[in-house]
Design a protein around this motif. Structure first.
Motif, PDB file in Angstrom:
ATOM      1  N   ASN A 203     -43.381  63.784   2.711  1.00 34.37           N
ATOM      2  CA  ASN A 203     -44.526  63.094   3.282  1.00 34.37           C
ATOM      3  C   ASN A 203     -45.748  64.002   3.306  1.00 34.37           C
ATOM      4  O   ASN A 203     -46.861  63.578   2.974  1.00 34.37           O
ATOM      5  CB  ASN A 203     -44.188  62.601   4.694  1.00 34.37           C
TER       6      ASN A 203
ATOM      7  N   THR B 188     -52.912  56.945   5.429  1.00 37.69           N
ATOM      8  CA  THR B 188     -51.823  55.985   5.595  1.00 37.69           C
ATOM      9  C   THR B 188     -50.489  56.698   5.737  1.00 37.69           C
ATOM     10  O   THR B 188     -49.680  56.369   6.616  1.00 37.69           O
ATOM     11  CB  THR B 188     -51.764  55.012   4.401  1.00 37.69           C
ATOM     12  N   PHE B 189     -50.225  57.696   4.874  1.00 45.45           N
ATOM     13  CA  PHE B 189     -48.976  58.449   4.972  1.00 45.45           C
ATOM     14  C   PHE B 189     -48.846  59.125   6.332  1.00 45.45           C
ATOM     15  O   PHE B 189     -47.770  59.132   6.941  1.00 45.45           O
ATOM     16  CB  PHE B 189     -48.892  59.500   3.864  1.00 45.45           C
TER      17      PHE B 189
ATOM     18  N   GLN C 273     -48.101  56.560   9.081  1.00 42.36           N
ATOM     19  CA  GLN C 273     -46.727  56.074   9.006  1.00 42.36           C
ATOM     20  C   GLN C 273     -45.756  57.089   9.615  1.00 42.36           C
ATOM     21  O   GLN C 273     -44.789  56.721  10.285  1.00 42.36           O
ATOM     22  CB  GLN C 273     -46.343  55.794   7.553  1.00 42.36           C
ATOM     23  N   TRP C 274     -46.024  58.382   9.379  1.00 39.70           N
ATOM     24  CA  TRP C 274     -45.136  59.406   9.936  1.00 39.70           C
ATOM     25  C   TRP C 274     -45.275  59.486  11.455  1.00 39.70           C
ATOM     26  O   TRP C 274     -44.288  59.635  12.170  1.00 39.70           O
ATOM     27  CB  TRP C 274     -45.427  60.767   9.311  1.00 39.70           C
TER      28      TRP C 274
ATOM     29  N   ASN D 100     -36.577  54.552   5.374  1.00 37.47           N
ATOM     30  CA  ASN D 100     -37.902  54.055   5.006  1.00 37.47           C
ATOM     31  C   ASN D 100     -38.018  52.546   5.176  1.00 37.47           C
ATOM     32  O   ASN D 100     -39.054  51.971   4.855  1.00 37.47           O
ATOM     33  CB  ASN D 100     -38.232  54.427   3.551  1.00 37.47           C
TER      34      ASN D 100
ATOM     35  N   GLU E 123     -55.285  56.866   1.265  1.00 35.48           N
ATOM     36  CA  GLU E 123     -53.835  56.796   1.176  1.00 35.48           C
ATOM     37  C   GLU E 123     -53.189  57.943   1.943  1.00 35.48           C
ATOM     38  O   GLU E 123     -52.108  57.783   2.538  1.00 35.48           O
ATOM     39  CB  GLU E 123     -53.400  56.798  -0.285  1.00 35.48           C
TER      40      GLU E 123
ATOM     41  N   ASN F 270     -43.889  55.220   4.084  1.00 40.58           N
ATOM     42  CA  ASN F 270     -42.904  56.296   3.998  1.00 40.58           C
ATOM     43  C   ASN F 270     -41.965  56.166   2.799  1.00 40.58           C
ATOM     44  O   ASN F 270     -40.796  55.818   2.944  1.00 40.58           O
ATOM     45  CB  ASN F 270     -42.067  56.332   5.284  1.00 40.58           C
TER      46      ASN F 270
ATOM     47  N   LEU G 108     -47.234  64.454  -0.234  1.00 40.42           N
ATOM     48  CA  LEU G 108     -47.946  63.243  -0.612  1.00 40.42           C
ATOM     49  C   LEU G 108     -49.290  63.165   0.110  1.00 40.42           C
ATOM     50  O   LEU G 108     -50.311  62.800  -0.477  1.00 40.42           O
ATOM     51  CB  LEU G 108     -47.098  62.017  -0.273  1.00 40.42           C
ATOM     52  N   HIS G 109     -49.304  63.512   1.380  1.00 42.64           N
ATOM     53  CA  HIS G 109     -50.543  63.511   2.160  1.00 42.64           C
ATOM     54  C   HIS G 109     -51.559  64.480   1.570  1.00 42.64           C
ATOM     55  O   HIS G 109     -52.761  64.183   1.498  1.00 42.64           O
ATOM     56  CB  HIS G 109     -50.246  63.888   3.611  1.00 42.64           C
TER      57      HIS G 109
ATOM     58  N   LEU H   7     -47.003  51.743   0.797  1.00 44.76           N
ATOM     59  CA  LEU H   7     -47.245  53.115   1.232  1.00 44.76           C
ATOM     60  C   LEU H   7     -46.523  53.424   2.534  1.00 44.76           C
ATOM     61  O   LEU H   7     -46.947  54.257   3.305  1.00 44.76           O
ATOM     62  CB  LEU H   7     -48.755  53.344   1.391  1.00 44.76           C
TER      63      LEU H   7
END
Length: 212
Positions: A131, A145-146, A149-150, A170, A142, A109, A134-135, A107
């Motif tokens: 991103n 998590t996205f 990561q960003w 990524n 999850e 990016n 997906l978020h 997960l």
């Protein structure tokens, strides 16, 4: 979208049935049916429902291993799948709940596609709009998590270079993206905006740590 992935002169967009466009149209048809009913235009509801049902039938036919690939007309084949999160938007049309882990090995990016063509929307590049989508459609854990990561990607970018960029790699935190028709841009609006949005949601509870 390209007959030769390394050349923009070989576009075949007139031969592709795009999943992303059909998903977005389907979602709009769903919204318009609901809005028509609420505004007293019940006569329009069957029209939008019929179009949405036809689109759902199409998605049912093309679904392969939980995914919804684009289709190349004439070649009668499925094209390499973009990682634009249409799989999850499409699942919304069926009220399904899918884990991102069904598609991504990790997960961190996810890149915008599974192929490296040196074009800017392909691997290994990561973009803020992808991103964010997906978020928005991921299960909560999850989605967090996205977002984290960003935040880490943009923070590490600023720490290393003093800049934020329009796209990132990524495979390393804070490394600017590559490829495309122009030099990677700095200070890009959607990169900055998404970082601020996530900080407003999770900034009080998240510590970036090191940038390795």
């Amino acid at each position: 979208w390209l007959d030769d992935p390394s050349s923009l002169q070989t576009t075949i967009i007139d031969k592709i049935i795009p999943t992303d466009l059909n998903v977005l149209l389907g979602l709009q048809e769903s919204y318009l049916a609901t809005l028509s009913s609420k505004l007293g235009r019940g006569d329009l509801v069957p029209y939008f429902i019929k179009r949405l049902d036809d689109r759902r039938k199409y998605f049912t036919q093309i679904k392969k291993e939980g995914r919804y690939p684009d289709f190349h007309i004439g070649e009668e084949e499925w094209v390499p799948k973009s990682v634009y999160p249409t799989d999850y938007l499409a699942s919304m049309l069926f009220s399904e709940s899918q884990s991102m882990k069904n598609i991504f090995k990790d997960l961190v990016n996810p890149a915008s596609s599974e192929i490296n063509t040196e074009q800017q929307w392909d691997s290994p590049n990561v973009w803020a709009p992808n991103n964010w989508i997906l978020h928005e459609v991921a299960p909560f854990d999850e989605a967090v998590t996205f977002a984290k990561q960003w935040i880490k990607t943009t923070f590490c970018s600023w720490k290393k270079t003093g800049n934020l960029y329009e796209k990132y790699r990524n495979d390393a935190f804070g490394e600017r993206g590559q490829g495309g028709e122009y030099v990677v841009q700095t200070g890009f609006g959607w990169t900055n905006g998404l970082a601020l949005h996530y900080l407003s949601l999770y900034g009080d509870t998240y510590t970036v740590g090191n940038c390795e």
